[in-house]
Design a protein around this motif. Structure first.
Motif, PDB file in Angstrom:
ATOM      1  N   HIS A 424       0.846  -1.212   0.000  1.00  0.00           N
ATOM      2  CA  HIS A 424       0.000   0.000   0.000  1.00  0.00           C
ATOM      3  C   HIS A 424       0.874   1.252   0.000  1.00  0.00           C
ATOM      4  O   HIS A 424       0.553   2.240  -0.648  1.00  0.00           O
ATOM      5  N   LEU A 425       1.960   1.188   0.760  1.00  0.00           N
ATOM      6  CA  LEU A 425       2.852   2.357   0.806  1.00  0.00           C
ATOM      7  C   LEU A 425       3.468   2.617  -0.564  1.00  0.00           C
ATOM      8  O   LEU A 425       3.590   3.765  -1.004  1.00  0.00           O
ATOM      9  N   LYS A 426       3.836   1.533  -1.245  1.00  0.00           N
ATOM     10  CA  LYS A 426       4.446   1.707  -2.573  1.00  0.00           C
ATOM     11  C   LYS A 426       3.437   2.293  -3.545  1.00  0.00           C
ATOM     12  O   LYS A 426       3.792   3.090  -4.417  1.00  0.00           O
ATOM     13  N   LYS A 427       2.188   1.896  -3.372  1.00  0.00           N
ATOM     14  CA  LYS A 427       1.153   2.432  -4.263  1.00  0.00           C
ATOM     15  C   LYS A 427       1.019   3.945  -4.025  1.00  0.00           C
ATOM     16  O   LYS A 427       0.994   4.732  -4.979  1.00  0.00           O
ATOM     17  N   ILE A 428       0.977   4.349  -2.762  1.00  0.00           N
ATOM     18  CA  ILE A 428       0.891   5.794  -2.455  1.00  0.00           C
ATOM     19  C   ILE A 428       2.117   6.513  -3.034  1.00  0.00           C
ATOM     20  O   ILE A 428       2.005   7.554  -3.676  1.00  0.00           O
ATOM     21  N   ALA A 429       3.294   5.915  -2.824  1.00  0.00           N
ATOM     22  CA  ALA A 429       4.544   6.549  -3.301  1.00  0.00           C
ATOM     23  C   ALA A 429       4.520   6.750  -4.811  1.00  0.00           C
ATOM     24  O   ALA A 429       5.099   7.711  -5.329  1.00  0.00           O
ATOM     25  N   SER A 430       3.817   5.861  -5.515  1.00  0.00           N
ATOM     26  CA  SER A 430       3.820   5.951  -6.988  1.00  0.00           C
ATOM     27  C   SER A 430       2.843   7.013  -7.497  1.00  0.00           C
ATOM     28  O   SER A 430       2.832   7.330  -8.679  1.00  0.00           O
ATOM     29  N   TYR A 445      12.737   8.311   5.695  1.00  0.00           N
ATOM     30  CA  TYR A 445      11.266   8.415   5.679  1.00  0.00           C
ATOM     31  C   TYR A 445      10.723   9.291   4.549  1.00  0.00           C
ATOM     32  O   TYR A 445      11.237  10.379   4.294  1.00  0.00           O
ATOM     33  N   THR A 446       9.638   8.804   3.934  1.00  0.00           N
ATOM     34  CA  THR A 446       9.071   9.459   2.743  1.00  0.00           C
ATOM     35  C   THR A 446       7.679  10.035   3.028  1.00  0.00           C
ATOM     36  O   THR A 446       7.018   9.621   3.990  1.00  0.00           O
ATOM     37  N   PRO A 447       7.203  10.931   2.160  1.00  0.00           N
ATOM     38  CA  PRO A 447       5.830  11.426   2.304  1.00  0.00           C
ATOM     39  C   PRO A 447       4.799  10.292   2.297  1.00  0.00           C
ATOM     40  O   PRO A 447       3.782  10.381   2.987  1.00  0.00           O
ATOM     41  N   ALA A 448       5.078   9.223   1.554  1.00  0.00           N
ATOM     42  CA  ALA A 448       4.112   8.110   1.510  1.00  0.00           C
ATOM     43  C   ALA A 448       3.848   7.590   2.919  1.00  0.00           C
ATOM     44  O   ALA A 448       2.709   7.226   3.262  1.00  0.00           O
ATOM     45  N   GLU A 449       4.879   7.576   3.761  1.00  0.00           N
ATOM     46  CA  GLU A 449       4.693   7.071   5.134  1.00  0.00           C
ATOM     47  C   GLU A 449       3.829   8.008   5.972  1.00  0.00           C
ATOM     48  O   GLU A 449       3.069   7.565   6.822  1.00  0.00           O
ATOM     49  N   VAL A 450       3.974   9.307   5.722  1.00  0.00           N
ATOM     50  CA  VAL A 450       3.169  10.280   6.476  1.00  0.00           C
ATOM     51  C   VAL A 450       1.693  10.112   6.081  1.00  0.00           C
ATOM     52  O   VAL A 450       0.793  10.083   6.933  1.00  0.00           O
ATOM     53  N   ILE A 451       1.475   9.985   4.775  1.00  0.00           N
ATOM     54  CA  ILE A 451       0.094   9.861   4.280  1.00  0.00           C
ATOM     55  C   ILE A 451      -0.527   8.563   4.791  1.00  0.00           C
ATOM     56  O   ILE A 451      -1.659   8.533   5.288  1.00  0.00           O
ATOM     57  N   TRP A 452       0.230   7.493   4.710  1.00  0.00           N
ATOM     58  CA  TRP A 452      -0.250   6.196   5.208  1.00  0.00           C
ATOM     59  C   TRP A 452      -0.544   6.279   6.710  1.00  0.00           C
ATOM     60  O   TRP A 452      -1.556   5.764   7.197  1.00  0.00           O
ATOM     61  N   ALA A 453       0.346   6.936   7.459  1.00  0.00           N
ATOM     62  CA  ALA A 453       0.172   7.040   8.917  1.00  0.00           C
ATOM     63  C   ALA A 453      -1.136   7.757   9.241  1.00  0.00           C
ATOM     64  O   ALA A 453      -1.857   7.378  10.166  1.00  0.00           O
ATOM     65  N   ALA A 454      -1.461   8.803   8.466  1.00  0.00           N
ATOM     66  CA  ALA A 454      -2.701   9.545   8.718  1.00  0.00           C
ATOM     67  C   ALA A 454      -3.918   8.718   8.301  1.00  0.00           C
ATOM     68  O   ALA A 454      -4.931   8.685   9.004  1.00  0.00           O
ATOM     69  N   ARG A 455      -3.811   8.022   7.174  1.00  0.00           N
ATOM     70  CA  ARG A 455      -4.985   7.298   6.669  1.00  0.00           C
ATOM     71  C   ARG A 455      -5.234   5.979   7.400  1.00  0.00           C
ATOM     72  O   ARG A 455      -6.375   5.615   7.637  1.00  0.00           O
ATOM     73  N   GLU A 463       4.106  15.026  15.874  1.00  0.00           N
ATOM     74  CA  GLU A 463       4.833  14.161  16.814  1.00  0.00           C
ATOM     75  C   GLU A 463       4.461  12.682  16.614  1.00  0.00           C
ATOM     76  O   GLU A 463       5.337  11.818  16.646  1.00  0.00           O
ATOM     77  N   ASP A 464       3.179  12.392  16.408  1.00  0.00           N
ATOM     78  CA  ASP A 464       2.779  10.986  16.196  1.00  0.00           C
ATOM     79  C   ASP A 464       3.578  10.387  15.040  1.00  0.00           C
ATOM     80  O   ASP A 464       4.026   9.241  15.096  1.00  0.00           O
ATOM     81  N   VAL A 465       3.737  11.185  13.973  1.00  0.00           N
ATOM     82  CA  VAL A 465       4.430  10.682  12.780  1.00  0.00           C
ATOM     83  C   VAL A 465       5.933  10.555  13.037  1.00  0.00           C
ATOM     84  O   VAL A 465       6.537   9.533  12.730  1.00  0.00           O
ATOM     85  N   LEU A 466       6.526  11.599  13.622  1.00  0.00           N
ATOM     86  CA  LEU A 466       7.997  11.617  13.719  1.00  0.00           C
ATOM     87  C   LEU A 466       8.531  10.814  14.905  1.00  0.00           C
ATOM     88  O   LEU A 466       9.684  10.382  14.891  1.00  0.00           O
ATOM     89  N   ALA A 467       7.706  10.627  15.924  1.00  0.00           N
ATOM     90  CA  ALA A 467       8.198   9.892  17.100  1.00  0.00           C
ATOM     91  C   ALA A 467       7.809   8.418  17.082  1.00  0.00           C
ATOM     92  O   ALA A 467       8.584   7.578  17.539  1.00  0.00           O
ATOM     93  N   ARG A 468       6.607   8.074  16.566  1.00  0.00           N
ATOM     94  CA  ARG A 468       6.138   6.703  16.744  1.00  0.00           C
ATOM     95  C   ARG A 468       5.747   5.964  15.467  1.00  0.00           C
ATOM     96  O   ARG A 468       5.921   4.754  15.404  1.00  0.00           O
ATOM     97  N   ARG A 469       5.196   6.657  14.417  1.00  0.00           N
ATOM     98  CA  ARG A 469       4.912   5.926  13.163  1.00  0.00           C
ATOM     99  C   ARG A 469       6.221   5.725  12.421  1.00  0.00           C
ATOM    100  O   ARG A 469       6.490   4.682  11.876  1.00  0.00           O
ATOM    101  N   LYS A 485       8.049  20.704   9.236  1.00  0.00           N
ATOM    102  CA  LYS A 485       7.221  21.550   8.363  1.00  0.00           C
ATOM    103  C   LYS A 485       6.592  20.712   7.221  1.00  0.00           C
ATOM    104  O   LYS A 485       5.370  20.727   7.059  1.00  0.00           O
ATOM    105  N   PRO A 486       7.427  19.985   6.434  1.00  0.00           N
ATOM    106  CA  PRO A 486       6.784  19.180   5.378  1.00  0.00           C
ATOM    107  C   PRO A 486       5.815  18.133   5.924  1.00  0.00           C
ATOM    108  O   PRO A 486       4.788  17.850   5.295  1.00  0.00           O
ATOM    109  N   VAL A 487       6.114  17.578   7.096  1.00  0.00           N
ATOM    110  CA  VAL A 487       5.190  16.588   7.663  1.00  0.00           C
ATOM    111  C   VAL A 487       3.873  17.280   8.038  1.00  0.00           C
ATOM    112  O   VAL A 487       2.777  16.757   7.770  1.00  0.00           O
TER     113      VAL A 487
END
Ligand SMILES: Cc1cc2nc3c(=O)[nH]c(=O)nc-3n(C[C@H](O)[C@H](O)[C@H](O)COP(=O)(O)OP(=O)(O)OC[C@H]3O[C@@H](n4cnc5c(N)ncnc54)[C@H](O)[C@@H]3O)c2cc1C
Length: 520
Positions: A424-430, A445-455, A463-469, A485-487
């Motif tokens: 799923h992450l690769k699909k988002i990344a594409s 870490y890539t934007p795909a991981e941030v988007i996946w973490a939220a969804r 903090e949820d993204v950078l410390a634990r996801r 900032k980008p996150v």
């Protein structure tokens, strides 16, 4: 995993849950998965983010505990080694074999630790990860080339396992949903409901909005770790304090301090502590300490004495001496030790963990280790089902594959830790040319991981993204500040937040992450 919709569902369609679990660390998530997988209707409530407490601040070992063997606690070691084997089977994408070298500087250490570790191998039986072995000085230095060679006689190699603690917590949350349970973060339990003196539910405050709820449940589990006394005192203000918080600190260094794949384990430093230096996500984690605290805290801070201890001892065992500016991050966690002089009105099964049932029916489970969370959960649900008047059902978690289960992961795959979700992450990344590119040159870490973490992982804040996801905060706190900032931009798009929210998030995160640095 739409948090807002789930809360609406709780508001509009009140129901009686079989299990309400308070606390979203290893113990609470494990208990909720245990209950839901037996078919009980299960709701878990976490006041901050999942694994915000001790469960994201461990030494990252799935281990039998060589230390307990030294204390003669064979039953505990046996249980933990068995759980280590089960976790290796049920979450192979996250739990990996790890070789450890015990360096020997005194003549007696080779035979002494060599024999002890053979016993450790024997206790692991079929679930062993490899035989331990005495090593010559040359062999020891091949494994750890930067080990201090002066007076080194040799070493002993043995095997345990290593994992990513908060990623496992998130996979447990996803497993809870896979088993038809619900888990919510930022939902703080502020009171207990009672009927005829028995607990019948919880009062909850939504930390993101103004959704205060009363939720009914047949049994309520207090899995709040170092905060367990607070919940027990909501039940009965006369309940004596049980928890004696004890802090453990780690520093994180880059791999040049300890190249290679092996960890160092010092069973006894000159002041009697156990010290680990373990490779983790291309860094080295050095820890830990044991400092009694007066108060529990969600954001504990290392003391100067603890940092000095770790820097001095790292320098003692490594050829390159780390300085404060070499520390990429420093993080502290708190053990919920149970003080022996606790409440004596309650029945207690005490080993490494403590399971208490109060007269009101409140079930408290605390202590233990990440490694043994499943066994603790099994015992808790067995007892709690009786307390809640629920029909008894067999545990199925010994063989329950956790969310993301994937046997043959590739270390070269940037999304290896996500196991079967990597697809799923690769699909988002594409979907966008930048979404597969690292957000910072020092971290993968890539934007795909941030988007996946939220969804799909209920991340709500930077903090949820950078410390634990992702583990950016622990791996390189300075780089993580530059990612804030980008996150925030990516998260705001996903969660529908405005400009002010983004600015606040960046400010809050920056303040927090600065506390993980020793130098500005
Ligand atoms: C320094 C250190 C190193 C360790 N290393 C290892 C290791 O290598 N391997 C290993 O197996 N174990 C290790 N452990 C032990 C392991 O980390 C803990 O046993 C485990 O994480 C405890 O989990 P928990 O769920 O009980 O507590 P926590 O993770 O603290 O979870 C409790 C949760 O309850 C929530 N909460 C509190 N009050 C409320 C409320 N009113 N409403 C809702 N939620 C609430 C908190 O926010 C928190 O998230 C280590 C521990 C420490 C301190």
């Amino acid at each position: 995993m739409d948090r807002d919709k789930l809360i609406q569902q709780l508001e509009n369609d009140p129901e009686i849950w079989d299990f309400i679990v308070i606390g979203g660390g290893a113990t609470g998530l494990g208990t909720a998965v245990e209950a839901a997988s037996r078919g009980y209707k299960t709701l878990l409530l976490e006041q901050h983010d999942f694994a915000k407490g001790t469960s994201s601040r461990s030494t990252k070992l799935v281990h039998g505990g060589v230390r307990y063997l030294r204390q003669g606690n064979v039953a505990l070691v046996l249980e933990a080694l068995r759980e280590r084997g089960l976790l290796r089977q049920n979450a192979p994408h996250l739990v990996k074999n790890q070789s450890f070298i015990v360096p020997n500087y005194d003549w007696w250490e080779g035979p002494f630790y060599g024999i002890g570790l053979k016993i450790y191998d024997k206790l692991a039986g079929d679930l062993g990860l490899g035989p331990s072995k005495n090593l010559s000085k040359e062999e020891t230095l091949e494994y750890i080339p930067t080990l201090e060679p002066d007076d080194l006689n040799g070493g002993v190699i043995y095997y345990d396992a290593q994992f990513d603690d908060s990623r496992l917590a998130i996979n447990l949350l996803q497993t809870l949903f896979d088993q038809d349970g619900i888990g919510l973060n930022y939902m703080k339990v502020t009171g207990l409901l009672k009927a005829d003196g028995f607990i019948s539910g919880v009062k909850v405050e939504d930390q993101e909005g103004d959704h205060d709820l009363e939720i009914q449940g047949r049994v309520v589990i207090n899995a709040t770790g170092i905060f367990a006394d607070n919940i027990r005192q909501m039940d009965n203000e006369k309940n004596k304090s049980l928890i004696q918080p004890s802090q453990g600190v780690h520093i994180v260094l880059d791999k040049s301090f300890q190249p290679g794949e092996s960890a160092i384990m010092v069973p006894k430093t000159d002041d009697g502590r156990v010290l680990f230096a373990v490779p983790w996500h291309d860094r080295i984690i050095v820890g830990t300490t044991d400092t009694p605290l007066d108060e529990p805290s969600l954001e504990p801070r290392a003391t100067e004495e603890e940092i000095n201890f770790l820097l001095t001892h790292a320098a003692r065992y490594l050829t390159k001496d780390p300085e404060p500016e070499d520390v990429l991050s420093v993080f502290a966690g708190i053990r919920p030790l149970v003080s022996p002089g606790g409440d004596d009105d309650t029945s207690s099964i005490s080993r490494d963990h403590t399971l208490l049932i109060d007269p009101s029916g409140l079930v408290t489970i605390t202590g233990g280790k990440w490694t043994t969370y499943r066994k603790m959960a099994e015992e808790t649900v067995d007892e709690a089902a009786v307390v809640g008047g629920l029909d008894e059902r067999e545990s199925v978690t010994e063989n329950l594959r956790l969310h993301g289960w994937l046997k043959n992961t590739e270390a070269a795959d940037p999304y290896e830790l996500y196991g079967s979700d990597a697809l799923h992450l690769k699909k988002i990344a594409s979907e966008h040319k930048e979404w597969g590119q690292p957000l910072h040159p020092n971290l993968p870490y890539t934007p795909a991981e941030v988007i996946w973490a939220a969804r799909s992982e209920m991340a709500r804040t930077v903090e949820d993204v950078l410390a634990r996801r992702t583990r950016a905060l622990l791996l390189d706190a300075r780089a993580s500040i530059e990612m804030a900032k980008p996150v925030a931009d990516l998260l705001a798009d996903e969660l529908g937040r405005d400009e002010q929210w983004k600015q606040d998030q960046v400010t809050q995160y920056t303040e927090l992450a600065k506390e993980y640095l020793l130098t500005s």
